[in-house]
Design a protein around this motif. Structure first.
Motif, PDB file in Angstrom:
ATOM      1  N   ARG A   1       0.847  -1.201   0.000  1.00  0.00           N
ATOM      2  CA  ARG A   1       0.000   0.000   0.000  1.00  0.00           C
ATOM      3  C   ARG A   1       0.874   1.240   0.000  1.00  0.00           C
ATOM      4  NH1 ARG A   1      -3.993   1.551   5.042  1.00  0.00           N
ATOM      5  NH2 ARG A   1      -4.215   3.766   4.561  1.00  0.00           N
ATOM      6  N   GLN A   2       0.509   2.206  -0.803  1.00  0.00           N
ATOM      7  CA  GLN A   2       1.224   3.477  -0.857  1.00  0.00           C
ATOM      8  C   GLN A   2       0.385   4.534  -0.143  1.00  0.00           C
ATOM      9  OE1 GLN A   2       4.368   3.907  -2.172  1.00  0.00           O
ATOM     10  NE2 GLN A   2       4.270   1.678  -2.307  1.00  0.00           N
ATOM     11  N   PRO A   3       0.868   5.052   0.987  1.00  0.00           N
ATOM     12  CA  PRO A   3       0.075   6.039   1.718  1.00  0.00           C
ATOM     13  C   PRO A   3       0.064   7.381   0.988  1.00  0.00           C
ATOM     14  CG  PRO A   3       2.214   5.796   2.748  1.00  0.00           C
ATOM     15  CD  PRO A   3       2.139   4.768   1.647  1.00  0.00           C
ATOM     16  N   GLY A   4      -1.032   8.084   1.131  1.00  0.00           N
ATOM     17  CA  GLY A   4      -1.131   9.429   0.567  1.00  0.00           C
ATOM     18  C   GLY A   4      -0.345  10.418   1.410  1.00  0.00           C
ATOM     19  N   ASP A   5      -0.271  11.638   0.925  1.00  0.00           N
ATOM     20  CA  ASP A   5       0.490  12.677   1.626  1.00  0.00           C
ATOM     21  C   ASP A   5      -0.043  12.937   3.025  1.00  0.00           C
ATOM     22  OD1 ASP A   5       2.202  13.019  -0.518  1.00  0.00           O
ATOM     23  OD2 ASP A   5       1.028  14.661  -1.377  1.00  0.00           O
ATOM     24  N   ARG A   6      -1.360  12.948   3.166  1.00  0.00           N
ATOM     25  CA  ARG A   6      -1.954  13.218   4.485  1.00  0.00           C
ATOM     26  C   ARG A   6      -1.570  12.138   5.493  1.00  0.00           C
ATOM     27  NH1 ARG A   6      -8.369  13.595   5.847  1.00  0.00           N
ATOM     28  NH2 ARG A   6      -8.122  14.274   7.994  1.00  0.00           N
ATOM     29  N   VAL A   7      -1.638  10.887   5.074  1.00  0.00           N
ATOM     30  CA  VAL A   7      -1.284   9.779   5.964  1.00  0.00           C
ATOM     31  C   VAL A   7       0.208   9.821   6.272  1.00  0.00           C
ATOM     32  CG1 VAL A   7      -1.188   7.264   6.190  1.00  0.00           C
ATOM     33  CG2 VAL A   7      -3.205   8.346   5.200  1.00  0.00           C
ATOM     34  N   LYS A   8       1.032  10.141   5.297  1.00  0.00           N
ATOM     35  CA  LYS A   8       2.477  10.262   5.545  1.00  0.00           C
ATOM     36  C   LYS A   8       2.762  11.318   6.608  1.00  0.00           C
ATOM     37  CE  LYS A   8       4.121   8.972   0.970  1.00  0.00           C
ATOM     38  NZ  LYS A   8       4.775   9.458  -0.251  1.00  0.00           N
ATOM     39  N   ARG A   9       2.081  12.453   6.500  1.00  0.00           N
ATOM     40  CA  ARG A   9       2.280  13.515   7.503  1.00  0.00           C
ATOM     41  C   ARG A   9       1.825  13.072   8.885  1.00  0.00           C
ATOM     42  NH1 ARG A   9       0.355  16.748   3.234  1.00  0.00           N
ATOM     43  NH2 ARG A   9      -1.697  16.829   4.203  1.00  0.00           N
ATOM     44  N   ARG A  10       0.716  12.350   8.956  1.00  0.00           N
ATOM     45  CA  ARG A  10       0.230  11.853  10.247  1.00  0.00           C
ATOM     46  C   ARG A  10       1.215  10.867  10.859  1.00  0.00           C
ATOM     47  NH1 ARG A  10      -6.191  11.210  10.502  1.00  0.00           N
ATOM     48  NH2 ARG A  10      -5.556  10.749  12.621  1.00  0.00           N
ATOM     49  N   ILE A  11       1.774   9.986  10.033  1.00  0.00           N
ATOM     50  CA  ILE A  11       2.743   9.001  10.508  1.00  0.00           C
ATOM     51  C   ILE A  11       3.986   9.704  11.045  1.00  0.00           C
ATOM     52  CG2 ILE A  11       4.347   7.188   9.755  1.00  0.00           C
ATOM     53  CD1 ILE A  11       2.109   6.287   7.781  1.00  0.00           C
ATOM     54  N   GLU A  12       4.532  10.634  10.267  1.00  0.00           N
ATOM     55  CA  GLU A  12       5.729  11.358  10.692  1.00  0.00           C
ATOM     56  C   GLU A  12       5.476  12.154  11.961  1.00  0.00           C
ATOM     57  OE1 GLU A  12       6.727  13.556   7.196  1.00  0.00           O
ATOM     58  OE2 GLU A  12       7.631  11.804   6.223  1.00  0.00           O
ATOM     59  N   HIS A  13       4.323  12.806  12.021  1.00  0.00           N
ATOM     60  CA  HIS A  13       3.979  13.589  13.215  1.00  0.00           C
ATOM     61  C   HIS A  13       3.874  12.678  14.440  1.00  0.00           C
ATOM     62  CE1 HIS A  13       2.157  16.649  15.726  1.00  0.00           C
ATOM     63  NE2 HIS A  13       1.196  15.788  16.015  1.00  0.00           N
ATOM     64  N   PHE A  14       3.203  11.545  14.285  1.00  0.00           N
ATOM     65  CA  PHE A  14       3.057  10.618  15.404  1.00  0.00           C
ATOM     66  C   PHE A  14       4.417  10.141  15.902  1.00  0.00           C
ATOM     67  CE2 PHE A  14       2.928   6.228  16.907  1.00  0.00           C
ATOM     68  CZ  PHE A  14       2.143   6.388  18.036  1.00  0.00           C
ATOM     69  N   MET A  15       5.282   9.715  14.982  1.00  0.00           N
ATOM     70  CA  MET A  15       6.590   9.198  15.396  1.00  0.00           C
ATOM     71  C   MET A  15       7.420  10.283  16.072  1.00  0.00           C
ATOM     72  SD  MET A  15       7.722   6.372  12.518  1.00  0.00           S
ATOM     73  CE  MET A  15       7.884   7.503  11.160  1.00  0.00           C
ATOM     74  N   ASN A  16       7.417  11.484  15.526  1.00  0.00           N
ATOM     75  CA  ASN A  16       8.184  12.581  16.135  1.00  0.00           C
ATOM     76  C   ASN A  16       7.652  12.942  17.512  1.00  0.00           C
ATOM     77  OD1 ASN A  16       9.868  12.798  13.893  1.00  0.00           O
ATOM     78  ND2 ASN A  16       8.563  14.320  12.912  1.00  0.00           N
ATOM     79  N   THR A  17       6.342  13.038  17.641  1.00  0.00           N
ATOM     80  CA  THR A  17       5.722  13.383  18.926  1.00  0.00           C
ATOM     81  C   THR A  17       5.989  12.283  19.966  1.00  0.00           C
ATOM     82  OG1 THR A  17       3.990  14.605  17.771  1.00  0.00           O
ATOM     83  CG2 THR A  17       3.545  13.976  20.038  1.00  0.00           C
ATOM     84  N   TYR A  18       5.860  11.045  19.554  1.00  0.00           N
ATOM     85  CA  TYR A  18       6.072   9.930  20.471  1.00  0.00           C
ATOM     86  C   TYR A  18       7.522   9.908  20.949  1.00  0.00           C
ATOM     87  CZ  TYR A  18       5.381   5.283  22.452  1.00  0.00           C
ATOM     88  OH  TYR A  18       5.268   4.228  23.314  1.00  0.00           O
ATOM     89  N   ARG A  19       8.463  10.105  20.041  1.00  0.00           N
ATOM     90  CA  ARG A  19       9.888  10.126  20.427  1.00  0.00           C
ATOM     91  C   ARG A  19      10.161  11.239  21.436  1.00  0.00           C
ATOM     92  NH1 ARG A  19      11.221   8.588  14.852  1.00  0.00           N
ATOM     93  NH2 ARG A  19      12.140   6.518  15.008  1.00  0.00           N
ATOM     94  N   ARG A  20       9.603  12.417  21.174  1.00  0.00           N
ATOM     95  CA  ARG A  20       9.815  13.535  22.107  1.00  0.00           C
ATOM     96  C   ARG A  20       9.232  13.225  23.471  1.00  0.00           C
ATOM     97  NH1 ARG A  20       8.877  16.938  17.571  1.00  0.00           N
ATOM     98  NH2 ARG A  20       6.683  17.079  18.105  1.00  0.00           N
ATOM     99  N   SER A  21       8.048  12.624  23.498  1.00  0.00           N
ATOM    100  CA  SER A  21       7.419  12.337  24.787  1.00  0.00           C
ATOM    101  C   SER A  21       8.190  11.283  25.558  1.00  0.00           C
ATOM    102  CB  SER A  21       5.960  11.901  24.587  1.00  0.00           C
ATOM    103  OG  SER A  21       5.893  10.602  24.040  1.00  0.00           O
ATOM    104  N   MET A  22       8.824  10.358  24.863  1.00  0.00           N
ATOM    105  CA  MET A  22       9.586   9.300  25.535  1.00  0.00           C
ATOM    106  C   MET A  22      10.950   9.782  26.021  1.00  0.00           C
ATOM    107  SD  MET A  22       7.496   6.872  25.640  1.00  0.00           S
ATOM    108  CE  MET A  22       8.460   5.470  26.154  1.00  0.00           C
ATOM    109  N   SER A  23      11.450  10.862  25.453  1.00  0.00           N
ATOM    110  CA  SER A  23      12.783  11.342  25.837  1.00  0.00           C
ATOM    111  C   SER A  23      12.724  12.342  26.999  1.00  0.00           C
ATOM    112  CB  SER A  23      13.490  11.973  24.640  1.00  0.00           C
ATOM    113  OG  SER A  23      12.825  13.169  24.253  1.00  0.00           O
ATOM    114  N   GLN A  24      11.534  12.681  27.431  1.00  0.00           N
ATOM    115  CA  GLN A  24      11.432  13.664  28.530  1.00  0.00           C
ATOM    116  C   GLN A  24      11.515  12.996  29.875  1.00  0.00           C
ATOM    117  OE1 GLN A  24       7.818  15.804  27.844  1.00  0.00           O
ATOM    118  NE2 GLN A  24       8.697  16.951  26.156  1.00  0.00           N
TER     119      GLN A  24
END
Length: 60
Positions: free
Chosen positions: A37-60
């Motif tokens: 499956r090839q995700p659309g741009d919106r889904v790609k942005r959601r995935i990247e945002h989720f991973m970045n936010t999750y990493r930041r929350s785990m590093s605090q």
């Protein structure tokens, strides 16, 4: 994108269904990506945002 997701799943010991559900409300997301499956741009942005936010929350 799939390589980054797989790395994220290993790094945080997260099941693929939880990842899909939390970032895109789609528990089959990772399985579908693995099948080509090839995700659309919106889904790609959601995935990247989720991973970045999750990493930041785990590093605090």
């Amino acid at each position: 994108m799939l390589t980054a997701i797989e790395r994220f799943l290993r790094e945080f010991h997260m099941p693929p269904t939880r990842f899909g559900r939390e970032c895109a409300r789609d528990p089959r997301l990772v399985f579908d990506l693995r099948l080509g499956r090839q995700p659309g741009d919106r889904v790609k942005r959601r995935i990247e945002h989720f991973m970045n936010t999750y990493r930041r929350s785990m590093s605090q």
